[in-house]
Design a protein around this motif. Structure first.
Motif, short mmCIF file in Angstrom:
data_model
loop_
_atom_site.label_atom_id
_atom_site.label_comp_id
_atom_site.label_asym_id
_atom_site.label_seq_id
_atom_site.Cartn_x
_atom_site.Cartn_y
_atom_site.Cartn_z
N MET A 171 0.89 4.16 -8.45
CA MET A 171 0.99 2.72 -9.59
C MET A 171 2.00 1.60 -8.37
N ILE A 172 3.28 1.96 -8.27
CA ILE A 172 4.08 1.25 -7.75
C ILE A 172 3.38 1.05 -6.36
N TYR A 173 3.11 2.38 -5.98
CA TYR A 173 2.24 1.53 -4.40
C TYR A 173 1.38 0.26 -4.89
N LEU B 181 3.25 -2.87 -5.20
CA LEU B 181 4.04 -3.10 -4.19
C LEU B 181 3.36 -4.13 -2.80
N SER B 182 2.00 -3.38 -2.83
CA SER B 182 0.72 -4.20 -2.13
C SER B 182 0.59 -5.02 -2.34
N ILE B 183 0.31 -5.54 -3.57
CA ILE B 183 0.03 -6.77 -4.38
C ILE B 183 1.09 -7.60 -3.98
N LEU B 184 2.39 -7.64 -4.18
CA LEU B 184 3.73 -8.49 -3.54
C LEU B 184 4.16 -8.40 -2.65
N ILE C 299 -2.71 1.98 1.17
CA ILE C 299 -2.73 3.16 1.79
C ILE C 299 -2.14 4.58 1.25
N LYS C 300 -1.26 4.19 0.84
CA LYS C 300 -0.70 5.16 -0.49
C LYS C 300 -1.01 5.18 -1.78
N ALA C 301 -2.02 3.35 -2.16
CA ALA C 301 -2.08 3.51 -3.24
C ALA C 301 -3.19 4.36 -3.18
N PHE D 140 -6.84 7.70 -8.54
CA PHE D 140 -6.76 6.43 -9.27
C PHE D 140 -8.17 6.38 -7.40
N GLU D 141 -9.19 5.70 -8.52
CA GLU D 141 -10.68 5.23 -8.12
C GLU D 141 -10.38 4.27 -6.91
N SER D 142 -10.77 4.46 -6.15
CA SER D 142 -11.08 3.17 -4.96
C SER D 142 -11.91 1.97 -6.07
N SER D 143 -12.75 1.64 -6.16
CA SER D 143 -13.25 0.96 -7.08
C SER D 143 -12.14 -0.40 -8.27
N THR D 144 -11.43 0.74 -8.30
CA THR D 144 -10.74 0.33 -9.55
C THR D 144 -9.65 -0.36 -8.80
N LEU D 145 -8.76 0.37 -8.08
CA LEU D 145 -7.99 -0.25 -7.02
C LEU D 145 -7.73 -1.40 -5.94
#
Length: 287
Positions: free
Chosen positions: A1-3, A6-9, A229-231, A237-242
């Protein structure tokens, strides 16, 4: 979740940098070229293992890196054309609504879960993206058509889908930095060719401010891709959710930045969109 966070921020931080490009009259193409040089240098410098540049073309992910590198630069120009001809709000909506493409392929290619709760969450998120992004007044060219928004929609979706596919099929965890650096290197070459053609037509000094702007953009741009990518490599963690949470999260944070930092005016429609975005993220996460 941290990755993912960080990606969003960091991706939202790119919004701030591009805003200042306009304030300081930065030549975007030159800054983009420097940005890619900086990003690929960081990627190779932070490589998780020792490697030779000569081995890169023989890596199973190399063709994916080439495709993504060219796509990065191409979609950047499509985004610029969409903003100029159709308006910034249309460009924003077309880019973020493209999340439906990786979500579809996530379910189709990787047999990811499809529940009523997830579908409801994704639909709410799509409505939220539209409401939060669209502006009451949009500068639209009289000759504006649907070509560029459609290309932006498809291209943005293709980038996310390809990153997921290449990451799943070909990129081991200790190759993330090398892979990221390689795709940015390809993007640098492609943008250099375009810059060279432009320079031949009209010669002008490169400009120190464009170099500084490119460096300021390149560092967060690199880490936004790496953290995404790390997330994607995170277990459970499914990609559709991510991708849904990532894209909608960027809309929310960018909107908040626009209000607090740039004192932008947001309509009731925009505010409802942000509220719905939070609801959509919560539902998708719970699903």
């Amino acid at each position: 979740m941290i990755y993912l966070l960080l990606s969003i921020l960091i991706s939202s931080g790119l919004f701030v940098i591009f805003k200042y490009f306009g304030v300081y009259k930065v030549d975007v193409l030159k800054a983009i070229f420097i940005n890619y040089l900086v990003a690929f240098t960081i990627g190779f410098g932070l490589a998780e293992r020792e490697f030779s540049v000569l081995e890169i073309p023989h890596q199973p992910w190399f063709l994916g890196a080439v495709f993504l590198g060219i796509l990065f630069v191409s979609i950047f120009f499509v985004m610029a054309m969409t903003a100029q001809k159709n308006g910034v709000s249309v460009a924003s909506v077309a880019g973020k609504m493209s999340v439906v493409i990786p979500v579809f392929f996530g379910v189709f290619l990787y047999s990811e879960s499809v529940t009523l709760l997830k579908i409801i969450g994704i639909l709410i998120a799509l409505v939220a993206v539209y409401l939060a992004s669209v502006k009451e007044k949009s500068v639209t060219s009289k000759n504006a058509g649907l070509l560029f928004p459609i290309l932006l929609f498809l291209g943005s979706g293709a980038i996310d889908t390809t990153i997921k596919y290449v990451e799943v099929m070909f990129v081991p965890k200790n190759d993330v930095s090398i892979f990221s650096g390689s795709l940015f290197f390809i993007a640098a070459i492609f943008s250099f060719v375009i810059l060279l053609i432009k320079t031949i037509k009209k010669r002008e000094p490169f400009g120190v401010k464009n170099i500084i702007a490119g460096i300021a953009l390149g560092i967060p741009n690199y880490f936004s891709i790496v953290f995404l990518i790390k997330a994607l490599q995170t277990e459970g963690f499914e990609s559709s959710t991510l991708f849904t949470i990532n894209n909608v999260g960027i809309v929310i944070v960018s909107t908040i930045i626009g209000i607090l930092v740039f004192k932008e005016q947001f309509s009731l429609k925009n505010k409802i969109g942000v509220a719905l975005a939070i609801v959509g993220i919560v539902i998708v996460a719970l699903a």
